[in-house]
Enzyme design. Structure first.
Site, PDB file in Angstrom:
ATOM      1  N   GLY A  32      38.758 -76.370  27.140  1.00  0.00           N
ATOM      2  CA  GLY A  32      39.808 -75.579  27.789  1.00  0.00           C
ATOM      3  C   GLY A  32      39.197 -74.480  28.665  1.00  0.00           C
ATOM      4  N   HIS A  33      38.197 -73.773  28.131  1.00  0.00           N
ATOM      5  CA  HIS A  33      37.532 -72.736  28.930  1.00  0.00           C
ATOM      6  C   HIS A  33      36.837 -73.362  30.150  1.00  0.00           C
ATOM      7  CE1 HIS A  33      37.294 -70.726  24.829  1.00  0.00           C
ATOM      8  NE2 HIS A  33      37.849 -69.773  25.559  1.00  0.00           N
ATOM      9  N   GLN A  61      41.413 -55.955  20.053  1.00  0.00           N
ATOM     10  CA  GLN A  61      42.603 -56.807  19.981  1.00  0.00           C
ATOM     11  C   GLN A  61      42.756 -57.501  18.620  1.00  0.00           C
ATOM     12  OE1 GLN A  61      41.024 -59.156  23.388  1.00  0.00           O
ATOM     13  NE2 GLN A  61      41.891 -60.943  22.384  1.00  0.00           N
ATOM     14  N   ASP A 151      47.761 -69.242  25.937  1.00  0.00           N
ATOM     15  CA  ASP A 151      48.192 -67.871  25.649  1.00  0.00           C
ATOM     16  C   ASP A 151      49.186 -67.462  26.738  1.00  0.00           C
ATOM     17  OD1 ASP A 151      46.289 -67.093  23.370  1.00  0.00           O
ATOM     18  OD2 ASP A 151      44.973 -67.961  24.875  1.00  0.00           O
ATOM     19  N   SER A 186      41.481 -74.702  21.049  1.00  0.00           N
ATOM     20  CA  SER A 186      41.390 -73.285  20.702  1.00  0.00           C
ATOM     21  C   SER A 186      40.111 -73.078  19.915  1.00  0.00           C
ATOM     22  CB  SER A 186      42.592 -72.905  19.825  1.00  0.00           C
ATOM     23  OG  SER A 186      42.326 -71.709  19.126  1.00  0.00           O
ATOM     24  N   SER A 187      39.496 -71.918  20.104  1.00  0.00           N
ATOM     25  CA  SER A 187      38.289 -71.628  19.309  1.00  0.00           C
ATOM     26  C   SER A 187      38.626 -71.629  17.829  1.00  0.00           C
ATOM     27  CB  SER A 187      37.709 -70.276  19.708  1.00  0.00           C
ATOM     28  OG  SER A 187      37.356 -70.319  21.067  1.00  0.00           O
ATOM     29  N   ARG A 188      39.874 -71.272  17.489  1.00  0.00           N
ATOM     30  CA  ARG A 188      40.261 -71.196  16.071  1.00  0.00           C
ATOM     31  C   ARG A 188      40.447 -72.582  15.446  1.00  0.00           C
ATOM     32  NH1 ARG A 188      42.837 -66.135  17.893  1.00  0.00           N
ATOM     33  NH2 ARG A 188      41.762 -64.449  16.791  1.00  0.00           N
TER      34      ARG A 188
HETATM   35  O1  PAF Z   1      42.110 -64.928  25.837  1.00  0.00           O
HETATM   36  C1  PAF Z   1      41.064 -64.375  25.446  1.00  0.00           C
HETATM   37  O2  PAF Z   1      40.042 -65.018  25.152  1.00  0.00           O
HETATM   38  C2  PAF Z   1      41.035 -62.865  25.312  1.00  0.00           C
HETATM   39  O3  PAF Z   1      42.263 -62.364  24.889  1.00  0.00           O
HETATM   40  C3  PAF Z   1      40.565 -62.151  26.605  1.00  0.00           C
HETATM   41  C4  PAF Z   1      41.546 -62.372  27.749  1.00  0.00           C
HETATM   42  C5  PAF Z   1      39.192 -62.654  27.003  1.00  0.00           C
HETATM   43  C6  PAF Z   1      40.485 -60.635  26.365  1.00  0.00           C
HETATM   44  O4  PAF Z   1      39.578 -60.343  25.338  1.00  0.00           O
END
Ligand code: PAF
Length: 289
Positions: A32-33, A61, A151, A186-188
């Site tokens: 995804g990234h 966060q 997200d 997702s990383s999770r």
């Molecule tokens: O989506 C994320 O991985 C994080 O919330 C972000 C946008 C890099 C901010 O830490």
């Protein structure tokens, strides 16, 4: 590819680039990234246009009970993936660079957009996200920034932040990347066992069921969402929300109005909290009124 850990390394890597397309991440990169990086690269056609990624696990966060310490840190592998995908610059600040003193100035997004859904279940999450993203934007000075639409609310909150703060940055959203089974990457997902990965498909399944209902019916979206939540809760999930919302302001709706919708969901399986969504465009509405 240049890896910059300090601001002076970052500034010399960015040099006199005429355009910077930026992908902020917390690392532990997956397909995804890499899709975000590809989208960024497609916007950088000239030699002095740079694709920039950042890797920083942002303590701000995460709530104290959340997985900040456990969050997977795979820096060397991330850099290999970024290099192979053609990223030009990786900015990887440490905590001292990002937060040299307690971050007592923070960016508070408006309650009507950021205190619902994710913001309701993760109080302070969007303040942490907006604060770090604003700082990263000041450091990288991008022309465009790209965020994943898994997200969805984060993407909306950041889009509004940039607009209201008159930051000269274009914010783009990139479609969700899914496994061949349909699980949103997702990383999770790395926290899930093989059995849970199969069970996790039910979240997407319920989203799809609600999407089908929404495309075919005029109203009754809240009751249908409730059925989806009940089905998940009865099968070992703890659902935070599953709701049909307007894309513009993320307010929940019970019937079609005049705009595109998004069905948002978050639920915990075992000890892993997953989020996912499906967008439904007005043009997909099958009912003629
Ligand atoms: O989506 C994320 O991985 C994080 O919330 C972000 C946008 C890099 C901010 O830490």
């Amino acid at each position: 590819m240049i890896i910059a850990h300090t601001l002076s390394e970052l500034h010399s890597a960015l040099g006199a680039s005429s355009k910077r397309v930026f992908v902020p991440t917390m690392g532990n990169l997956h397909a995804g990234h890499l899709q975000l990086i590809r989208q960024a690269k497609a916007l950088c056609q000239q030699p002095n246009e740079l694709t920039v990624a950042s890797i920083f696990v942002n303590r701000l966060q995460f709530a104290p009970h959340e997985d900040f310490d456990q969050y997977p840190r795979t820096f060397d592998n991330d850099c290999e993936l970024l290099r192979a995908t053609g990223c030009d610059v990786v900015f990887a600040p440490n905590e001292t660079l990002m937060y040299p003193q307690a971050q007592t100035y923070t960016v508070h997004p408006p309650a009507e957009l950021a205190d619902l859904w994710e913001g309701h279940f993760r109080p302070g999450f969007f303040t942490g996200v907006c604060t770090v993203v604003m700082k990263l934007f000041h450091m990288v000075n991008p022309s465009t920034a790209i965020f994943g639409k898994k997200d969805f609310q984060q993407w909306k909150v950041l889009e509004q932040m940039v607009r209201q703060m008159a930051m000269p940055i274009e914010i783009l959203g990139c479609p969700i990347e899914r496994s061949k089974d349909g699980l949103a990457l997702s990383s999770r997902n790395g926290y899930l066992s093989e059995t849970q990965k199969l069970q996790a498909l039910a979240l997407q399944g319920q989203l799809r069921a609600v999407a089908q209902f929404v495309k075919a019916k005029e109203r009754g979206f809240k009751a249908q969402s409730k059925l989806g939540m009940d089905a998940l809760n009865a099968n070992g999930w703890r659902v935070d929300y599953l709701a049909v919302c307007q894309q513009s302001d993320l307010q929940e709706v019970d019937l079609w109005g005049a705009e595109d919708l998004v069905i948002l969901a978050a639920a915990t399986l075992g000890s892993t909290r997953l989020i996912d969504n499906i967008e439904v465009q007005l043009t997909e509405r099958t009912l003629t009124l």
